[in-house]
Design a protein around this motif. Structure first.
Motif, PDB file in Angstrom:
ATOM      1  N   GLU A 260      11.319  23.776 -10.097  1.00  0.00           N
ATOM      2  CA  GLU A 260      12.777  23.801 -10.293  1.00  0.00           C
ATOM      3  C   GLU A 260      13.379  22.402 -10.312  1.00  0.00           C
ATOM      4  O   GLU A 260      14.593  22.253 -10.410  1.00  0.00           O
ATOM      5  CB  GLU A 260      13.434  24.631  -9.185  1.00  0.00           C
ATOM      6  N   GLY A 261      12.545  21.392 -10.160  1.00  0.00           N
ATOM      7  CA  GLY A 261      13.055  20.023 -10.202  1.00  0.00           C
ATOM      8  C   GLY A 261      13.780  19.590  -8.936  1.00  0.00           C
ATOM      9  O   GLY A 261      14.468  18.574  -8.922  1.00  0.00           O
ATOM     10  N   LYS A 262      13.622  20.365  -7.861  1.00  0.00           N
ATOM     11  CA  LYS A 262      14.288  20.001  -6.607  1.00  0.00           C
ATOM     12  C   LYS A 262      13.508  18.926  -5.852  1.00  0.00           C
ATOM     13  O   LYS A 262      14.038  18.258  -4.965  1.00  0.00           O
ATOM     14  CB  LYS A 262      14.435  21.236  -5.710  1.00  0.00           C
ATOM     15  N   ILE A 263      12.234  18.832  -6.163  1.00  0.00           N
ATOM     16  CA  ILE A 263      11.409  17.781  -5.565  1.00  0.00           C
ATOM     17  C   ILE A 263      10.684  17.072  -6.698  1.00  0.00           C
ATOM     18  O   ILE A 263      10.188  17.722  -7.622  1.00  0.00           O
ATOM     19  CB  ILE A 263      10.380  18.349  -4.561  1.00  0.00           C
ATOM     20  N   THR A 264      10.652  15.766  -6.613  1.00  0.00           N
ATOM     21  CA  THR A 264       9.967  14.992  -7.631  1.00  0.00           C
ATOM     22  C   THR A 264       8.902  14.143  -6.943  1.00  0.00           C
ATOM     23  O   THR A 264       8.901  14.001  -5.726  1.00  0.00           O
ATOM     24  CB  THR A 264      10.984  14.142  -8.426  1.00  0.00           C
ATOM     25  N   TYR A 265       7.985  13.599  -7.724  1.00  0.00           N
ATOM     26  CA  TYR A 265       6.898  12.856  -7.102  1.00  0.00           C
ATOM     27  C   TYR A 265       6.471  11.731  -8.014  1.00  0.00           C
ATOM     28  O   TYR A 265       6.275  11.944  -9.212  1.00  0.00           O
ATOM     29  CB  TYR A 265       5.716  13.786  -6.811  1.00  0.00           C
ATOM     30  N   VAL A 266       6.351  10.550  -7.454  1.00  0.00           N
ATOM     31  CA  VAL A 266       5.964   9.389  -8.251  1.00  0.00           C
ATOM     32  C   VAL A 266       4.554   8.960  -7.870  1.00  0.00           C
ATOM     33  O   VAL A 266       4.241   8.781  -6.694  1.00  0.00           O
ATOM     34  CB  VAL A 266       6.953   8.223  -8.042  1.00  0.00           C
ATOM     35  N   GLU A 267       3.737   8.808  -8.890  1.00  0.00           N
ATOM     36  CA  GLU A 267       2.351   8.389  -8.689  1.00  0.00           C
ATOM     37  C   GLU A 267       2.112   7.044  -9.360  1.00  0.00           C
ATOM     38  O   GLU A 267       2.746   6.719 -10.361  1.00  0.00           O
ATOM     39  CB  GLU A 267       1.396   9.408  -9.321  1.00  0.00           C
ATOM     40  N   ASP A 268       1.178   6.326  -8.821  1.00  0.00           N
ATOM     41  CA  ASP A 268       0.747   5.051  -9.396  1.00  0.00           C
ATOM     42  C   ASP A 268      -0.724   5.254  -9.756  1.00  0.00           C
ATOM     43  O   ASP A 268      -1.588   5.228  -8.880  1.00  0.00           O
ATOM     44  CB  ASP A 268       0.940   3.961  -8.327  1.00  0.00           C
ATOM     45  N   VAL A 269      -0.987   5.535 -11.030  1.00  0.00           N
ATOM     46  CA  VAL A 269      -2.333   5.932 -11.437  1.00  0.00           C
ATOM     47  C   VAL A 269      -3.050   4.771 -12.131  1.00  0.00           C
ATOM     48  O   VAL A 269      -2.521   4.181 -13.065  1.00  0.00           O
ATOM     49  CB  VAL A 269      -2.276   7.136 -12.407  1.00  0.00           C
ATOM     50  N   VAL A 270      -4.226   4.436 -11.638  1.00  0.00           N
ATOM     51  CA  VAL A 270      -5.063   3.469 -12.355  1.00  0.00           C
ATOM     52  C   VAL A 270      -6.245   4.213 -12.949  1.00  0.00           C
ATOM     53  O   VAL A 270      -6.641   5.266 -12.445  1.00  0.00           O
ATOM     54  CB  VAL A 270      -5.564   2.321 -11.439  1.00  0.00           C
ATOM     55  N   GLU A 271      -6.800   3.669 -14.008  1.00  0.00           N
ATOM     56  CA  GLU A 271      -7.897   4.364 -14.691  1.00  0.00           C
ATOM     57  C   GLU A 271      -9.247   3.750 -14.391  1.00  0.00           C
ATOM     58  O   GLU A 271      -9.386   2.522 -14.425  1.00  0.00           O
ATOM     59  CB  GLU A 271      -7.670   4.343 -16.212  1.00  0.00           C
ATOM     60  N   GLY A 272     -10.204   4.589 -14.099  1.00  0.00           N
ATOM     61  CA  GLY A 272     -11.588   4.149 -13.991  1.00  0.00           C
ATOM     62  C   GLY A 272     -11.997   3.761 -12.584  1.00  0.00           C
ATOM     63  O   GLY A 272     -11.251   3.113 -11.846  1.00  0.00           O
ATOM     64  N   LEU A 273     -13.223   4.128 -12.243  1.00  0.00           N
ATOM     65  CA  LEU A 273     -13.770   3.802 -10.917  1.00  0.00           C
ATOM     66  C   LEU A 273     -13.722   2.304 -10.647  1.00  0.00           C
ATOM     67  O   LEU A 273     -13.533   1.888  -9.496  1.00  0.00           O
ATOM     68  CB  LEU A 273     -15.225   4.271 -10.838  1.00  0.00           C
ATOM     69  N   GLU A 274     -13.899   1.511 -11.724  1.00  0.00           N
ATOM     70  CA  GLU A 274     -13.926   0.055 -11.531  1.00  0.00           C
ATOM     71  C   GLU A 274     -12.577  -0.469 -11.023  1.00  0.00           C
ATOM     72  O   GLU A 274     -12.508  -1.557 -10.449  1.00  0.00           O
ATOM     73  CB  GLU A 274     -14.340  -0.667 -12.823  1.00  0.00           C
ATOM     74  N   SER A 275     -11.508   0.303 -11.198  1.00  0.00           N
ATOM     75  CA  SER A 275     -10.186  -0.112 -10.723  1.00  0.00           C
ATOM     76  C   SER A 275      -9.910   0.343  -9.297  1.00  0.00           C
ATOM     77  O   SER A 275      -8.879  -0.013  -8.710  1.00  0.00           O
ATOM     78  CB  SER A 275      -9.101   0.474 -11.631  1.00  0.00           C
ATOM     79  N   ALA A 276     -10.803   1.142  -8.742  1.00  0.00           N
ATOM     80  CA  ALA A 276     -10.531   1.769  -7.446  1.00  0.00           C
ATOM     81  C   ALA A 276     -10.450   0.773  -6.285  1.00  0.00           C
ATOM     82  O   ALA A 276      -9.527   0.856  -5.467  1.00  0.00           O
ATOM     83  CB  ALA A 276     -11.572   2.859  -7.176  1.00  0.00           C
ATOM     84  N   PRO A 277     -11.393  -0.210  -6.199  1.00  0.00           N
ATOM     85  CA  PRO A 277     -11.302  -1.130  -5.054  1.00  0.00           C
ATOM     86  C   PRO A 277      -9.963  -1.865  -4.998  1.00  0.00           C
ATOM     87  O   PRO A 277      -9.328  -1.943  -3.942  1.00  0.00           O
ATOM     88  CB  PRO A 277     -12.475  -2.093  -5.279  1.00  0.00           C
ATOM     89  N   ALA A 278      -9.502  -2.392  -6.133  1.00  0.00           N
ATOM     90  CA  ALA A 278      -8.229  -3.120  -6.142  1.00  0.00           C
ATOM     91  C   ALA A 278      -7.072  -2.199  -5.781  1.00  0.00           C
ATOM     92  O   ALA A 278      -6.119  -2.611  -5.110  1.00  0.00           O
ATOM     93  CB  ALA A 278      -7.995  -3.746  -7.517  1.00  0.00           C
ATOM     94  N   ALA A 279      -7.151  -0.952  -6.216  1.00  0.00           N
ATOM     95  CA  ALA A 279      -6.076  -0.003  -5.907  1.00  0.00           C
ATOM     96  C   ALA A 279      -6.003   0.257  -4.408  1.00  0.00           C
ATOM     97  O   ALA A 279      -4.915   0.292  -3.818  1.00  0.00           O
ATOM     98  CB  ALA A 279      -6.312   1.303  -6.668  1.00  0.00           C
TER      99      ALA A 279
END
Lengths: 355, 355
Positions: free
Chosen positions: A316-335
């Motif tokens: 219903e749009g009463k709750i919203t959610y913001v994500e910060d998505v990086v792509e690829g396992l190689e980006s995981a440590p920095a994230a």
């Protein structure tokens, strides 16, 4: 299980822990192993043959609690054990079941829970896996609003703090995976809510996207006590504590009588050799206030009730959610490392595969 | 009221606050006024004529919370207002009603509650006075076990900590007015209880007189964490906090899962310009522990229930109480100051008059 000789063996990139650390974690404390492979079947050993599942990992979650797992400690010394040096990082994630020896799961099921930082994982601790039934929301939400952080916000705010309409609520690290939800829950409960974060961009999010009544950049406030008094001239009923240290010290004298502090975490302290001292605890007495630490693990029995509340609110749009998505396992440590410097904007997610 | 002209005027020695202080309080921060007199009648002014009582003070109570009243603060800034420089110290005491304009009290009644550090007082805030009905115990007990400290121990232990049989309890400042009772309540509840104090004499009292399972002299323990681990190898379920600072920091990592800390006071901190920093608060999360400040004022509705429990226990010898009684108003300043150096052994009382 599939017969031995037809089993496909594929590449299985992994993010491994290099060694235990005592100070500020760095990307180089983890490394990508690109040469590992996996046979796409549930192994036939004792651990797996009756309970194991083979999953393909889709989304991985970067969460502040993982910092404590990078330090070497005796098993059982904390509520989560340390990572094993040379083994894949483990954490929450969303995955698809490729094969199952466990009657509770079948091929094609989508699940969220504890998995490995790798392309494919064999999971034997399947008690921690939740089956995903609602797929008309982004799957990545099961690392955040519909997963552990969501349950954390729900348990900490509703169960630990027992909010009442009209109360005043302060949330630190308010744009993070948990904080952004606490603020929105507070508004849904008829509370006045103010959040703090560490950049102008995040402060704008709090006010414009999440509907906080007020927000400030703690890095730009030379006097945190004065900042809190500006937003809470009559004091704070509920403090949702995510950061610890100086912020907690500034909050304590600003608590109202019978105030409640839910201690979710203290991210500002995790990289310090010794945590900062908190001086104003006598205000717990003066204000007859309660400060309570909690862990989400003890509240998962409420997950069904939580979904009943939060799924319609999302739709219903009463709750919203913001994500910060990086792509690829190689980006995981920095994230993961970025969490401790506040580089993420919203819930930090790693996309491993789009199925 | 008695007619103006027959009214007797008598000496009324008083202990007055000299001025506000910011550091370590000294005897000289108070002084005895021997030249004051009082007319032995309830004055005929607006405040008194319908509600006031004239009392003769018998016992006065020295309590740690009084320290905060010696510092100048804005009215309402704490749960008790500051003393007025040049006015008598006020505090809990036991007194006899000489004359009453208040229908709830009559001549000859014995009462306990807020009174002045003087021979006679006019009390208008009579809501804080409790009538004493049981006189087959020492009257001085109404400054201690049967008064505010007794209710404090009762409320803090039973209401804030919800003890269960078999749990482990740690009490700091354990031989004091409140601590000695908490320890005995813990034993009556089937708990294992250890206390700390600052002299060998007090430690002996804890073990031999109050029945603590263990006791130690914190001044002789270079490593408080090690001391606590010695007495609580499996951790602490309930900590009754009387001292704060380093002791609290040592306790936090020794708490058990779902432990409770009732924060009654932090006497080790009251004379410091800035309270010590407490570093180990993250253990509230790790142990899912609760730390709650409380004030006895909100629990006086339980006073009848409390007396029903404690009076028989006193008479049957199941609970005992140690007082440190000094004689005469002139001894009161040293007695109060002595609290902060731990010079008292048991509840500190000042005998003003034997009726």
């Amino acid at each position: 299980m599939a017969g031995g000789d037809e089993v496909k063996e594929v590449r299985n990139q992994q993010v491994l822990a290099r060694d235990y650390i005592s100070a500020i974690p760095e990307e180089s404390d983890m490394y990508l192993n690109t040469s590992s492979t996996i046979k796409l079947r549930v192994p036939d050993d004792d651990d797996c043959s009756t309970a194991g599942v083979l999953v393909k990992n889709l989304y991985l979650s970067c969460d502040p609690y993982m910092r404590s797992r990078m330090t070497k400690r005796d098993p059982g010394a904390s509520y989560v054990d340390s990572f094993n040096a040379g083994s894949p990082i483990t954490g929450y994630g969303v995955a698809k079941v490729l094969e199952s020896a466990n009657p509770k799961f079948k091929q094609g099921d989508l699940v969220w829970g504890m998995t490995g930082w790798e392309e494919y994982s064999i999971i034997t601790a399947t008690d921690s896996l939740f089956k995903i039934h609602n797929t008309d929301v982004p799957l990545s939400y099961y690392t955040g609003i519909l997963g552990m952080p969501g349950m954390t916000a729900y348990a900490g705010f509703y169960e630990v703090c027992s909010p009442k309409k009209g109360e005043t609520v302060y949330v630190s690290a308010a744009s993070g995976a948990v904080g952004q939800l606490v603020g929105q829950f507070a508004k849904l409960s008829g509370c006045y809510v103010v959040g703090s974060a560490g950049t102008k961009e995040k402060v704008d999010l709090l006010k414009k996207k999440f509907g906080f009544d007020g927000a400030f950049n703690y890095r730009e406030e030379p006097d945190l006590d004065a900042a809190l008094k500006r937003f809470f001239p009559e004091g704070i009923d509920i403090y949702f504590e995510n950061v610890g240290g100086k912020m907690l010290d500034a909050v304590l004298p600003n608590m109202r009588v019978h105030g409640r502090i839910a201690v979710c975490g203290m991210i500002s302290q995790y990289n310090l050799e010794q945590p900062e001292g908190v001086h104003n605890l006598m205000h717990l007495v003066i204000k007859q206030a309660r400060m309570e630490g909690f862990l989400v693990f003890n509240y998962y029995h409420l997950y069904g009730k939580f979904l009943e509340m939060v799924l319609p609110a999302i739709k219903e749009g009463k709750i919203t959610y913001v994500e910060d998505v990086v792509e690829g396992l190689e980006s995981a440590p920095a994230a993961l490392i970025g969490l401790f410097a506040g580089r993420n904007v919203g819930k930090q997610v790693v996309l491993v595969s789009r199925e």
